[in-house]
Design a protein around this motif. Structure first.
Motif, PDB file in Angstrom:
ATOM      1  N   PRO A 185      -2.673  22.154   8.617  1.00 44.70           N
ATOM      2  CA  PRO A 185      -2.969  22.989   7.455  1.00 44.70           C
ATOM      3  C   PRO A 185      -1.783  23.820   6.965  1.00 44.70           C
ATOM      4  N   SER A 186      -0.679  23.883   7.694  1.00 43.86           N
ATOM      5  CA  SER A 186       0.468  24.636   7.161  1.00 43.86           C
ATOM      6  C   SER A 186       1.778  24.087   7.704  1.00 43.86           C
ATOM      7  N   ARG A 187       2.841  24.364   6.975  1.00 42.73           N
ATOM      8  CA  ARG A 187       4.167  23.868   7.373  1.00 42.73           C
ATOM      9  C   ARG A 187       4.690  24.586   8.626  1.00 42.73           C
ATOM     10  N   SER A 188       4.162  25.796   8.892  1.00 42.57           N
ATOM     11  CA  SER A 188       4.602  26.550  10.080  1.00 42.57           C
ATOM     12  C   SER A 188       4.423  25.752  11.354  1.00 42.57           C
ATOM     13  N   THR A 189       3.593  24.733  11.291  1.00 46.36           N
ATOM     14  CA  THR A 189       3.286  23.922  12.472  1.00 46.36           C
ATOM     15  C   THR A 189       4.554  23.416  13.155  1.00 46.36           C
ATOM     16  N   LEU A 190       5.595  23.113  12.354  1.00 44.86           N
ATOM     17  CA  LEU A 190       6.823  22.547  12.921  1.00 44.86           C
ATOM     18  C   LEU A 190       7.547  23.557  13.808  1.00 44.86           C
ATOM     19  N   LEU A 218      -2.406  33.891  18.303  1.00 49.60           N
ATOM     20  CA  LEU A 218      -2.583  35.170  17.599  1.00 49.60           C
ATOM     21  C   LEU A 218      -1.918  35.093  16.222  1.00 49.60           C
ATOM     22  N   GLY A 219      -2.653  35.483  15.182  1.00 51.38           N
ATOM     23  CA  GLY A 219      -2.157  35.329  13.807  1.00 51.38           C
ATOM     24  C   GLY A 219      -2.199  33.858  13.442  1.00 51.38           C
ATOM     25  N   ALA A 220      -3.387  33.244  13.601  1.00 53.20           N
ATOM     26  CA  ALA A 220      -3.480  31.777  13.613  1.00 53.20           C
ATOM     27  C   ALA A 220      -3.731  31.138  12.246  1.00 53.20           C
ATOM     28  N   SER A 221      -4.253  31.910  11.288  1.00 59.07           N
ATOM     29  CA  SER A 221      -4.682  31.326  10.010  1.00 59.07           C
ATOM     30  C   SER A 221      -3.490  30.838   9.178  1.00 59.07           C
ATOM     31  N   PRO A 222      -3.559  29.678   8.516  1.00 58.77           N
ATOM     32  CA  PRO A 222      -4.713  28.757   8.451  1.00 58.77           C
ATOM     33  C   PRO A 222      -4.803  27.767   9.610  1.00 58.77           C
ATOM     34  N   GLY A 223      -3.758  27.706  10.480  1.00 57.47           N
ATOM     35  CA  GLY A 223      -3.966  26.877  11.684  1.00 57.47           C
ATOM     36  C   GLY A 223      -2.854  25.894  12.033  1.00 57.47           C
ATOM     37  N   GLY A 224      -1.687  26.070  11.462  1.00 62.95           N
ATOM     38  CA  GLY A 224      -0.578  25.147  11.775  1.00 62.95           C
ATOM     39  C   GLY A 224      -0.208  25.149  13.258  1.00 62.95           C
ATOM     40  N   TRP A 225      -0.212  26.333  13.861  1.00 65.29           N
ATOM     41  CA  TRP A 225       0.118  26.417  15.299  1.00 65.29           C
ATOM     42  C   TRP A 225      -1.070  25.932  16.125  1.00 65.29           C
ATOM     43  N   THR A 226      -2.270  26.348  15.702  1.00 64.80           N
ATOM     44  CA  THR A 226      -3.467  25.884  16.419  1.00 64.80           C
ATOM     45  C   THR A 226      -3.500  24.353  16.402  1.00 64.80           C
ATOM     46  N   SER A 238      -8.422  31.083  18.469  1.00 66.56           N
ATOM     47  CA  SER A 238      -7.551  31.388  17.332  1.00 66.56           C
ATOM     48  C   SER A 238      -7.947  32.730  16.751  1.00 66.56           C
ATOM     49  N   VAL A 239      -6.987  33.663  16.730  1.00 66.44           N
ATOM     50  CA  VAL A 239      -7.304  35.040  16.361  1.00 66.44           C
ATOM     51  C   VAL A 239      -6.640  35.390  15.036  1.00 66.44           C
ATOM     52  N   ASP A 240      -7.461  35.702  14.040  1.00 65.81           N
ATOM     53  CA  ASP A 240      -6.933  36.071  12.722  1.00 65.81           C
ATOM     54  C   ASP A 240      -8.111  36.467  11.847  1.00 65.81           C
ATOM     55  N   GLN A 258     -12.286  36.767  14.562  1.00 64.26           N
ATOM     56  CA  GLN A 258     -11.779  37.522  13.416  1.00 64.26           C
ATOM     57  C   GLN A 258     -11.527  38.959  13.851  1.00 64.26           C
ATOM     58  N   MET A 259     -10.342  39.198  14.349  1.00 59.89           N
ATOM     59  CA  MET A 259     -10.014  40.535  14.840  1.00 59.89           C
ATOM     60  C   MET A 259      -8.492  40.709  14.910  1.00 59.89           C
ATOM     61  N   ASP A 260      -8.069  41.916  15.299  1.00 52.06           N
ATOM     62  CA  ASP A 260      -6.642  42.231  15.421  1.00 52.06           C
ATOM     63  C   ASP A 260      -6.064  41.511  16.656  1.00 52.06           C
ATOM     64  N   GLY A 261      -5.052  40.706  16.418  1.00 54.12           N
ATOM     65  CA  GLY A 261      -4.449  39.941  17.514  1.00 54.12           C
ATOM     66  C   GLY A 261      -3.840  40.826  18.584  1.00 54.12           C
ATOM     67  N   TYR A 262      -3.360  41.999  18.187  1.00 56.76           N
ATOM     68  CA  TYR A 262      -2.736  42.896  19.166  1.00 56.76           C
ATOM     69  C   TYR A 262      -3.783  43.531  20.092  1.00 56.76           C
ATOM     70  N   CYS A 297       2.080  33.419  19.315  1.00 57.31           N
ATOM     71  CA  CYS A 297       1.853  34.472  18.323  1.00 57.31           C
ATOM     72  C   CYS A 297       2.839  34.345  17.160  1.00 57.31           C
ATOM     73  N   ASP A 298       2.285  34.288  15.967  1.00 57.90           N
ATOM     74  CA  ASP A 298       3.088  34.139  14.748  1.00 57.90           C
ATOM     75  C   ASP A 298       2.729  35.248  13.763  1.00 57.90           C
ATOM     76  N   ILE A 299       2.284  36.389  14.302  1.00 56.37           N
ATOM     77  CA  ILE A 299       1.877  37.508  13.425  1.00 56.37           C
ATOM     78  C   ILE A 299       3.108  38.096  12.737  1.00 56.37           C
ATOM     79  N   ILE A 300       2.968  38.341  11.438  1.00 54.08           N
ATOM     80  CA  ILE A 300       4.072  38.994  10.724  1.00 54.08           C
ATOM     81  C   ILE A 300       3.888  40.503  10.888  1.00 54.08           C
ATOM     82  N   ASP A 301       4.720  41.070  11.735  1.00 51.23           N
ATOM     83  CA  ASP A 301       4.649  42.518  11.984  1.00 51.23           C
ATOM     84  C   ASP A 301       6.008  42.935  12.506  1.00 51.23           C
TER      85      ASP A 301
HETATM   86  C1  LIG Z   1       2.746  33.446   9.296  1.00 52.91           C
HETATM   87  S1  LIG Z   1       1.033  33.514   9.225  1.00 52.91           S
HETATM   88  C2  LIG Z   1       0.550  32.471  10.535  1.00 52.91           C
HETATM   89  C3  LIG Z   1       0.620  31.034  10.212  1.00 52.91           C
HETATM   90  C4  LIG Z   1       0.070  30.184  11.327  1.00 52.91           C
HETATM   91  N1  LIG Z   1       0.878  30.287  12.541  1.00 52.91           N
HETATM   92  C5  LIG Z   1       0.007  28.730  10.934  1.00 52.91           C
HETATM   93  O1  LIG Z   1       0.776  27.947  11.474  1.00 52.91           O
HETATM   94  O2  LIG Z   1      -0.797  28.381  10.072  1.00 52.91           O
HETATM   95  C6  LIG Z   1       0.666  35.090   9.870  1.00 52.91           C
HETATM   96  C7  LIG Z   1      -0.798  35.358  10.064  1.00 52.91           C
HETATM   97  O3  LIG Z   1      -0.899  36.555  10.835  1.00 52.91           O
HETATM   98  C8  LIG Z   1      -2.096  37.195  10.437  1.00 52.91           C
HETATM   99  N2  LIG Z   1      -2.038  38.584  10.898  1.00 52.91           N
HETATM  100  C9  LIG Z   1      -1.284  39.611  10.459  1.00 52.91           C
HETATM  101  N3  LIG Z   1      -1.484  40.709  11.228  1.00 52.91           N
HETATM  102  C10 LIG Z   1      -2.369  40.334  12.177  1.00 52.91           C
HETATM  103  C11 LIG Z   1      -2.978  41.000  13.273  1.00 52.91           C
HETATM  104  N4  LIG Z   1      -2.674  42.279  13.563  1.00 52.91           N
HETATM  105  N5  LIG Z   1      -3.846  40.305  14.047  1.00 52.91           N
HETATM  106  C12 LIG Z   1      -4.122  39.016  13.785  1.00 52.91           C
HETATM  107  N6  LIG Z   1      -3.590  38.331  12.767  1.00 52.91           N
HETATM  108  C13 LIG Z   1      -2.738  38.988  11.966  1.00 52.91           C
HETATM  109  C14 LIG Z   1      -2.170  36.996   8.948  1.00 52.91           C
HETATM  110  O4  LIG Z   1      -3.525  37.082   8.512  1.00 52.91           O
HETATM  111  C15 LIG Z   1      -1.578  35.602   8.783  1.00 52.91           C
HETATM  112  O5  LIG Z   1      -2.614  34.653   8.700  1.00 52.91           O
END
Ligand SMILES: C[S@@+](CC[C@H](N)C(=O)[O-])C[C@H]1O[C@@H](n2cnc3c(N)ncnc32)[C@H](O)[C@@H]1O
Length: 380
Positions: A185-190, A218-226, A238-240, A258-262, A297-301
């Motif tokens: 579902p996303s290019r991040s998968t690579l 953690l930060g899984a949506s839409p699912g490239g890593w999953t 998958s947490v997001d 559906q919750m905070d990954g941290y 974990c791929d959360i943008i933070d």
């Molecule tokens: C770069 S995207 C992840 C892409 C994903 N790895 C993939 O391959 O499709 C970052 C994700 O982190 C999620 N996110 C941001 N802060 C978060 C948090 N504190 N806990 C969980 N998810 C969080 C966002 O909703 C977003 O979907």
């Protein structure tokens, strides 16, 4: 007489690459300065003694450098190529006293570089032939020898040098090229695919990254890593707060939180800790069994937050290995990463191996991999 090392990095990261090699060389008492071609992904590290460049590539492991994709000791810099007899010009610049196990034709990782690739492919054939005629290539199958790098700045200029097969990237230009899987579902998968292939040795992949394992994304949506975890047969939490691709949910291997990954904690986090002896006699704690095999974990933070997440998970024994992206702040990228890696190593370095790399599929981020250094008795 001075000498130099040529290094490749992601275009735009030349300063980080240069600062890192300067810092690492200084740590072994080799001092120098770097110059670079902006946005060309090319750095030259100049050192003062003739054998300093060789000493650096002997003593520093390429895999320990975050920002360098590939490197070589420079033999001849920016050799002008005539319109005809280019091969002869290269052979002459090299001299024929050394032998090489392989030849790599390389170019900038830019759009102009892409255009050069056809030119390089064509030139490789007569160049290889000429090297053979001059007895400059070792027998096929020599995997320990030196590799000759020919880096074409353009069709009119080449820099030549050598690296050692046991301390350089096996990929041309240090780039692992992967095919994008259409089902993802996303290019991040690579990014995660490349991370597994980079950090887990080939002969250990079947045991360390395999079906039936439990993973947390953690930060899984839409699912490239999953997708990468599912593809390898793992059961994934998958947490997001964002949605997960239907195709992944339908596999039955994914549970969406559906919750905070941290704040996510795995079930049954009571860990039985074992004391293990390192080869230096030091005793370290190692979890006997972790509830999770892989945390990714791929959360943008802030990278500080994700670095703390790594420390917490490993100190608590929640996972056996983790792969976490640290997003790079706008300025002082090298200094920040150096500081964060030092902090992680200070906290868990006694019982964990910490590796980090600016991967090809990473953008403004680096990828950190951590695992316990002492194998469990029943290590899978
Ligand atoms: C770069 S995207 C992840 C892409 C994903 N790895 C993939 O391959 O499709 C970052 C994700 O982190 C999620 N996110 C941001 N802060 C978060 C948090 N504190 N806990 C969980 N998810 C969080 C966002 O909703 C977003 O979907």
């Amino acid at each position: 007489m001075s000498s130099s090392i040529t290094l490749y990095c992601r275009p735009g990261y030349e300063k980080e690459c240069g600062a890192e090699i300067q810092d690492r060389a200084a740590s072994i008492d080799i001092f120098g300065y770097f110059t670079f071609d902006k946005n060309q992904g090319l750095v030259t590290f100049n050192v003062y003694q003739a054998d300093d460049a060789e000493r650096v590539i002997q003593k520093v492991r390429l895999s320990s450098l975050v920002f360098t994709r590939q490197w070589f000791v420079t033999l001849a810099s920016q050799v002008a190529l005539p319109d005809y007899n280019r091969v002869e010009a290269i052979i002459e610049a090299l001299g024929s006293e050394w032998q090489y196990a392989d030849l790599r034709m390389e170019m900038p990782d830019t759009n102009e570089g892409k255009e050069l690739s056809k030119f390089c492919r064509k030139l490789a054939v007569p160049l290889r032939q000429a090297m053979r005629q001059h007895n400059m290539l070792t027998k096929k199958g020599d995997t320990d020898g030196a590799i000759l790098h020919a880096y074409f700045h353009s069709g009119k200029e080449v820099t030549l040098g050598y690296s050692y097969a046991n301390n350089s990237s096996e990929h041309a230009m240090g780039i692992m090229r992967l095919k994008f899987p259409n089902q993802s579902p996303s290019r991040s998968t690579l990014k995660l695919d490349e991370a597994f292939l980079t950090f887990v040795e080939k002969d250990e992949r079947d045991t360390r990254v395999t079906s039936g394992m439990k993973a947390v994304d953690l930060g899984a949506s839409p699912g490239g890593w999953t997708y990468q975890l599912v593809r390898r047969g793992m059961m994934v939490s998958s947490v997001d707060n964002g949605p997960m691709a239907e195709s992944l949910m339908e596999t039955g291997q994914v549970k969406h939180f559906q919750m905070d990954g941290y704040k996510f904690t795995p079930n049954k986090p009571q860990i039985h800790w074992l004391e293990k002896k390192l080869s230096n006699g030091q005793m370290v704690p190692v979890p006997d069994q972790t509830p999770i095999d892989w945390m990714v974990c791929d959360i943008i933070d802030k990278p500080q937050r994700s670095a703390k997440l790594i420390i917490d998970w490993m100190q608590k024994g929640w996972c056996r290995e983790c792969i976490v992206n640290l997003k790079l702040p706008m300025s002082k990228k090298f200094e920040t990463i150096k500081e964060l890696l030092a902090k992680i190593r200070e906290e868990i370095g006694d019982f964990c191996k910490v590796q980090a790399k600016h991967l090809y599929y990473d953008r403004d981020e680096i990828t950190v991999h951590v695992r316990y250094v002492v194998k469990r008795e029943n290590n899978r």
